[in-house]
Design an enzyme around this catalytic site. Structure first.
Site, short mmCIF file in Angstrom:
data_model
loop_
_atom_site.label_atom_id
_atom_site.label_comp_id
_atom_site.label_asym_id
_atom_site.label_seq_id
_atom_site.Cartn_x
_atom_site.Cartn_y
_atom_site.Cartn_z
N GLY A 99 1.61 2.86 -2.69
CA GLY A 99 1.27 3.66 -3.87
C GLY A 99 2.01 3.17 -5.11
O GLY A 99 2.29 3.93 -6.03
N LYS A 100 2.31 1.88 -5.13
CA LYS A 100 3.03 1.31 -6.28
C LYS A 100 2.19 1.43 -7.55
O LYS A 100 2.73 1.65 -8.64
CB LYS A 100 3.35 -0.17 -6.04
CG LYS A 100 4.34 -0.41 -4.93
CD LYS A 100 4.64 -1.89 -4.77
CE LYS A 100 3.47 -2.71 -4.25
NZ LYS A 100 3.01 -2.36 -2.90
N ASP A 152 1.90 14.91 1.28
CA ASP A 152 0.84 15.90 1.51
C ASP A 152 -0.09 15.52 2.66
O ASP A 152 -0.70 16.39 3.27
CB ASP A 152 0.03 16.12 0.22
CG ASP A 152 -0.60 14.83 -0.29
OD1 ASP A 152 -0.02 13.76 -0.06
OD2 ASP A 152 -1.68 14.90 -0.90
N ARG A 162 -6.17 0.49 7.90
CA ARG A 162 -4.73 0.24 8.00
C ARG A 162 -4.20 0.91 9.27
O ARG A 162 -4.43 2.10 9.47
CB ARG A 162 -4.01 0.82 6.78
CG ARG A 162 -4.43 0.16 5.47
CD ARG A 162 -3.83 0.87 4.28
NE ARG A 162 -4.29 0.28 3.03
CZ ARG A 162 -4.43 0.94 1.88
NH1 ARG A 162 -4.13 2.22 1.82
NH2 ARG A 162 -4.85 0.32 0.81
N ASP A 210 0.81 -1.23 0.00
CA ASP A 210 0.00 0.00 0.00
C ASP A 210 0.84 1.27 0.00
O ASP A 210 0.44 2.29 0.55
CB ASP A 210 -0.97 0.02 1.20
CG ASP A 210 -1.76 -1.26 1.28
OD1 ASP A 210 -2.27 -1.69 0.23
OD2 ASP A 210 -1.85 -1.84 2.38
N LYS A 230 2.69 10.46 -0.58
CA LYS A 230 1.77 10.95 0.47
C LYS A 230 2.39 11.92 1.48
O LYS A 230 1.98 11.97 2.64
CB LYS A 230 1.12 9.77 1.19
CG LYS A 230 0.06 9.07 0.31
CD LYS A 230 -0.77 8.12 1.14
CE LYS A 230 -2.05 7.73 0.44
NZ LYS A 230 -2.87 6.81 1.22
N GLN A 288 2.52 -6.14 -2.46
CA GLN A 288 2.98 -6.07 -1.06
C GLN A 288 4.31 -5.32 -0.94
O GLN A 288 4.61 -4.49 -1.79
CB GLN A 288 3.05 -7.47 -0.44
CG GLN A 288 1.69 -8.14 -0.27
CD GLN A 288 1.30 -9.02 -1.43
OE1 GLN A 288 2.11 -9.68 -2.03
NE2 GLN A 288 0.01 -9.05 -1.76
N THR A 299 -5.26 0.12 -6.93
CA THR A 299 -6.28 1.07 -7.34
C THR A 299 -5.68 1.94 -8.43
O THR A 299 -4.64 2.55 -8.24
CB THR A 299 -6.70 1.94 -6.15
OG1 THR A 299 -7.05 1.07 -5.09
CG2 THR A 299 -7.89 2.82 -6.50
N THR A 345 -5.51 -11.74 4.18
CA THR A 345 -6.58 -11.19 3.33
C THR A 345 -7.64 -12.26 3.01
O THR A 345 -8.59 -11.97 2.28
CB THR A 345 -5.99 -10.67 2.00
OG1 THR A 345 -5.32 -11.75 1.34
CG2 THR A 345 -5.00 -9.54 2.23
N ALA A 386 -3.50 -8.78 -3.13
CA ALA A 386 -3.13 -7.40 -3.46
C ALA A 386 -4.31 -6.69 -4.09
O ALA A 386 -5.16 -7.31 -4.71
CB ALA A 386 -1.96 -7.39 -4.43
N GLY A 387 -4.32 -5.39 -3.93
CA GLY A 387 -5.33 -4.60 -4.63
C GLY A 387 -4.67 -3.34 -5.14
O GLY A 387 -4.13 -2.57 -4.36
P1 IMP Z 1 -1.92 -12.94 2.99
O1 IMP Z 1 -0.99 -12.40 1.96
O2 IMP Z 1 -3.37 -12.79 2.61
O3 IMP Z 1 -1.56 -14.33 3.43
O4 IMP Z 1 -1.76 -12.04 4.30
C1 IMP Z 1 -0.56 -11.98 5.06
C2 IMP Z 1 -0.31 -10.57 5.58
O5 IMP Z 1 0.01 -9.74 4.48
C3 IMP Z 1 -1.52 -9.93 6.27
O6 IMP Z 1 -1.05 -9.08 7.29
C4 IMP Z 1 -2.14 -9.11 5.14
O7 IMP Z 1 -2.91 -8.04 5.62
C5 IMP Z 1 -0.89 -8.62 4.42
N1 IMP Z 1 -1.12 -8.30 3.00
C6 IMP Z 1 -1.27 -9.18 1.97
N2 IMP Z 1 -1.45 -8.52 0.81
C7 IMP Z 1 -1.40 -7.20 1.11
C8 IMP Z 1 -1.50 -6.02 0.32
O8 IMP Z 1 -1.64 -6.03 -0.90
N3 IMP Z 1 -1.39 -4.82 1.00
C9 IMP Z 1 -1.21 -4.78 2.33
N4 IMP Z 1 -1.11 -5.86 3.10
C10 IMP Z 1 -1.20 -7.06 2.51
MG MG Z 2 -2.62 -2.57 -1.91
#
Ligand code: IMP
Ligand code: MG
Length: 334
Positions: free
Chosen positions: A18-19, A284, A256, A16, A282, A178, A47, A127, A44-45
């Site tokens: 900002g990649k 700002d 978060r 997170d 970030k 990540q 945006t 997640t 991962a997400g």
């Molecule tokens: P997992 O990857 O779902 O097994 O989660 C393991 C840890 O990595 C947890 O603390 C998740 O919240 C964190 N995590 C996994 N993917 C992301 C992401 O894209 N952004 C932030 N935290 C993540």
């Molecule tokens: Mg993310």
């Protein structure tokens, strides 16, 4: 002899950072022929704001928004159902998916049993996407690769043929998920994800070290973490940062936890990833909160305060002076 040119985007904190925004910018201006997601799955997400529209992608690399061949690499794990849902969403958004979305034959597939094992309240606050159990199966030699699924056939690609026969002059952007503090080897184990979130992780997708041109390390001016460990110190300022910085997970919607940036940890991640360009996002948000602090040593003992953004930035530059990186800072809203 292949003459690949590879740039890597790597997260330097807990994800997170900002990649996605940096990826978007580089894809627009970098002249890339390929974009690869090199680790993780639908945990991962990213945006992405593209032509005024908001897209949240979990699997498919951002190259797809620019008509660039986008590959889910062999370091990734895939949820087939979510992959097709994403294809549908992109198609509906007018994005050309059929010519540009590919899956490495040797990427692994998340099974129903993996998702089930990763549901409910997990010990680590995952997640819940089946990510960990899928990598467990992969390393136990019990997993299933994408090549075993006929439904994925139209998307499959062989990394060797693609990059060493068909496009040996490819210019590739490797997009990571990540970040270093969640890396399976270098993160705060066991509060980590199950993949390699490093430059080395990108290389493991089939790119030789000498193909690397630039490594873009992405960080935030403060840190955030989602998961079950205690992270956020007891200080109201972090609630403000959370609110102004919109610190909610793109995948799970979870809040978060926030803390000041650790320059010690950031310099570790910068050096171990071979970062050439360091991007701090970030600033700002801290500007709006009007509070500038950073941990300057290992652990959380030495917290420095700064009067304003320029004092903060000067100090960060000074801290990194021997690391041979070029700096840029970027605000939240661009
Ligand atoms: P997992 O990857 O779902 O097994 O989660 C393991 C840890 O990595 C947890 O603390 C998740 O919240 C964190 N995590 C996994 N993917 C992301 C992401 O894209 N952004 C932030 N935290 C993540
Ligand atoms: Mg993310």
């Amino acid at each position: 002899m292949a003459n690949l040119a590879v740039d890597v985007i790597v997260g330097l904190q807990h994800g997170d950072e900002g990649k996605g925004k940096v990826t978007h910018h580089l894809l627009k201006h970098g002249g890339y022929t390929h974009c690869i997601r090199y680790n993780g799955g639908c945990n991962a997400g990213h945006t992405i704001y593209h032509e005024g529209e908001k897209f949240v992608t979990h699997h498919i690399p951002a190259g797809v928004f620019f008509g660039i061949k986008s590959i889910i690499g062999p370091g990734c794990v895939i949820d087939i159902h979510k992959f097709f849902a994403e294809i549908k969403m992109l198609k509906e958004g007018g994005i050309d998916v059929y010519n540009n979305v590919f899956i490495a034959k040797n990427a692994h597939v998340i099974q129903g049993t993996h998702a089930a094992a990763d549901s409910g309240e997990t010990r680590l606050g995952t997640t819940r996407t089946g990510n960990g159990p899928c990598y467990s199966a992969k390393y136990a030699r019990e997993g299933k690769r994408a090549s075993e699924y006929t439904i994925l056939e139209p998307f499959l690609i062989d990394m060797y043929e693609e990059f060493y026969y068909r496009h040996p002059d490819a210019s590739v952007l490797c997009e990571g998920a990540q970040g270093f503090a969640l890396d399976i080897d270098w993160g705060d184990y066991p509060f980590v994800t199950s993949s390699h979130c490093t430059t080395a992780g990108a290389m493991a997708n089939g790119f030789p070290p000498r193909s690397i041109r630039k490594v873009y390390g992405v960080a935030k001016a403060y840190e955030t973490y989602v998961g079950s460990k205690e992270f956020q110190p007891d200080d109201k300022v972090f609630e403000k940062i959370q609110e102004i910085g919109q610190e909610f997970g793109a995948t799970t919607g979870r809040k978060r936890q926030c803390d000041w940036v650790s320059l010690y940890d950031l310099s570790k991640a910068t050096q171990m990833n071979g970062v050439t360009d360091l991007i701090i996002n970030k600033l700002d948000v801290l500007h709006e909160v009007d509070s500038w602090k950073a941990y300057v040593d290992a652990g959380k003992y030495s917290l420095f305060s700064f009067r304003n953004m320029s004092e903060f930035c000067d100090y960060v530059e000074y801290y990194f002076k021997d690391m041979n990186v070029s700096f840029s800072a970027s605000p939240h809203h661009i």
